[in-house]
Design a protein around this motif. Structure first.
Motif, short mmCIF file in Angstrom:
data_model
loop_
_atom_site.label_atom_id
_atom_site.label_comp_id
_atom_site.label_asym_id
_atom_site.label_seq_id
_atom_site.Cartn_x
_atom_site.Cartn_y
_atom_site.Cartn_z
N HIS A 5 1.59 -1.19 0.01
CA HIS A 5 0.28 -0.32 -0.23
C HIS A 5 1.10 1.20 0.12
CE1 HIS A 5 1.10 0.82 4.61
NE2 HIS A 5 0.12 0.02 4.69
N ASP A 6 0.17 2.77 -0.55
CA ASP A 6 0.97 3.42 -0.29
C ASP A 6 1.40 4.46 1.16
OD1 ASP A 6 -1.23 4.73 0.39
OD2 ASP A 6 -1.54 5.91 -1.29
N ASN A 7 0.91 3.99 1.95
CA ASN A 7 1.74 4.60 3.08
C ASN A 7 0.29 5.55 3.88
OD1 ASN A 7 3.17 2.48 4.65
ND2 ASN A 7 5.16 3.36 3.36
N ALA A 8 -0.76 5.48 3.08
CA ALA A 8 -1.37 6.76 3.60
C ALA A 8 -1.61 6.49 5.16
CB ALA A 8 -2.98 6.70 2.75
N THR A 9 -2.07 7.45 5.56
CA THR A 9 -2.65 7.39 7.14
C THR A 9 -3.25 6.46 7.11
OG1 THR A 9 -1.97 10.35 7.17
CG2 THR A 9 -3.64 9.53 8.99
N SER A 10 -4.31 6.39 6.26
CA SER A 10 -5.35 4.87 7.21
C SER A 10 -5.54 3.71 6.78
CB SER A 10 -7.11 5.15 5.64
OG SER A 10 -6.28 5.29 4.65
N HIS A 11 -4.16 3.71 5.78
CA HIS A 11 -3.64 2.31 5.94
C HIS A 11 -2.38 1.89 6.73
CE1 HIS A 11 -4.21 3.16 1.29
NE2 HIS A 11 -5.48 2.41 1.72
N THR A 12 -2.27 3.09 7.75
CA THR A 12 -1.18 2.98 8.62
C THR A 12 -1.13 2.68 9.78
OG1 THR A 12 -0.45 5.50 8.65
CG2 THR A 12 1.00 3.56 7.43
N ALA A 13 -2.62 2.88 9.92
CA ALA A 13 -3.41 2.96 11.67
C ALA A 13 -3.35 1.70 12.13
CB ALA A 13 -5.03 3.14 11.36
N ARG A 14 -2.92 1.69 13.62
CA ARG A 14 -3.16 1.14 14.25
C ARG A 14 -3.77 0.04 13.68
NH1 ARG A 14 0.01 -0.18 18.69
NH2 ARG A 14 1.02 1.89 19.43
N PRO A 29 7.85 -3.17 2.74
CA PRO A 29 8.33 -1.81 2.80
C PRO A 29 7.79 -0.85 0.99
CG PRO A 29 9.74 -3.25 3.11
CD PRO A 29 9.23 -4.25 2.13
N TRP A 30 7.24 0.51 1.19
CA TRP A 30 7.07 1.25 -0.06
C TRP A 30 7.59 2.77 0.95
CZ3 TRP A 30 7.40 -1.07 -4.00
CH2 TRP A 30 6.41 -0.27 -5.07
N PRO A 31 7.55 3.38 -0.01
CA PRO A 31 7.99 4.81 0.48
C PRO A 31 6.71 5.63 0.34
CG PRO A 31 9.15 4.69 -2.23
CD PRO A 31 8.52 3.36 -1.16
N ALA A 32 6.49 6.26 1.49
CA ALA A 32 4.89 7.20 1.41
C ALA A 32 4.70 7.71 0.88
CB ALA A 32 5.00 8.11 3.39
N PRO A 39 2.55 0.27 -9.47
CA PRO A 39 1.48 0.38 -10.61
C PRO A 39 0.49 -0.41 -10.45
CG PRO A 39 3.72 -1.58 -10.52
CD PRO A 39 3.54 -0.46 -8.86
N ILE A 40 -0.17 -1.06 -8.63
CA ILE A 40 -2.05 -1.26 -9.16
C ILE A 40 -2.45 -0.25 -8.79
CG2 ILE A 40 -1.29 -1.42 -6.29
CD1 ILE A 40 -2.94 -3.83 -8.71
N ALA A 41 -1.76 0.83 -8.32
CA ALA A 41 -2.45 2.18 -8.26
C ALA A 41 -3.23 2.80 -9.92
CB ALA A 41 -1.83 3.66 -7.72
N HIS A 42 -2.09 2.76 -10.59
CA HIS A 42 -2.59 2.40 -12.59
C HIS A 42 -3.76 1.26 -12.67
CE1 HIS A 42 0.12 5.72 -12.51
NE2 HIS A 42 0.95 4.91 -11.62
#
Length: 107
Positions: A5-14, A29-32, A39-42
């Motif tokens: 995933h893209d490390n959006a806040t909603s994806h990294t919540a506890r 591990p993926w850059p924020a 690629p999956i976003a596309h």
């Protein structure tokens, strides 16, 4: 299983991290904020455009799920190969843009 995933806040919540950990799902591990490199976003963007182009749009969640599965099956191997082959260009463009948006970012 590994999730990207893209490390959006909603994806990294506890709560999300706990949910994934409880189900033995590791996170790649993926850059924020890196949609240029995701690629999956596309693929999601392609699916969105194909669903919006349908003569009769899905009217409920069940129809939406069916339409997504159908359209996912319609993505050609060549389209997927093109996406994979574009990764070197994407990485180069992101590096040149110092991490900012590039032409590969669809939003």
């Amino acid at each position: 299983m590994t999730l990207q995933h893209d490390n959006a806040t909603s994806h990294t919540a506890r709560s999300v991290r706990d949910y994934l950990q409880d189900r033995n799902v590791s996170v790649l591990p993926w850059p924020a904020k890196s949609p240029n490199l995701n690629p999956i976003a596309h693929i999601w963007d392609l699916l969105d455009r194909r669903l919006r182009a349908r003569a009769i749009p899905p009217r409920n969640v069940r129809e939406l799920a069916g339409a997504l599965v159908e359209e996912l099956g319609n993505i050609s191997q060549q389209e997927l190969a093109n996406l994979v082959q574009s990764m070197r260009r994407r990485c180069t463009a992101v590096h040149k843009a110092a991490g900012d948006h590039t032409r590969y970012c669809y939003f």
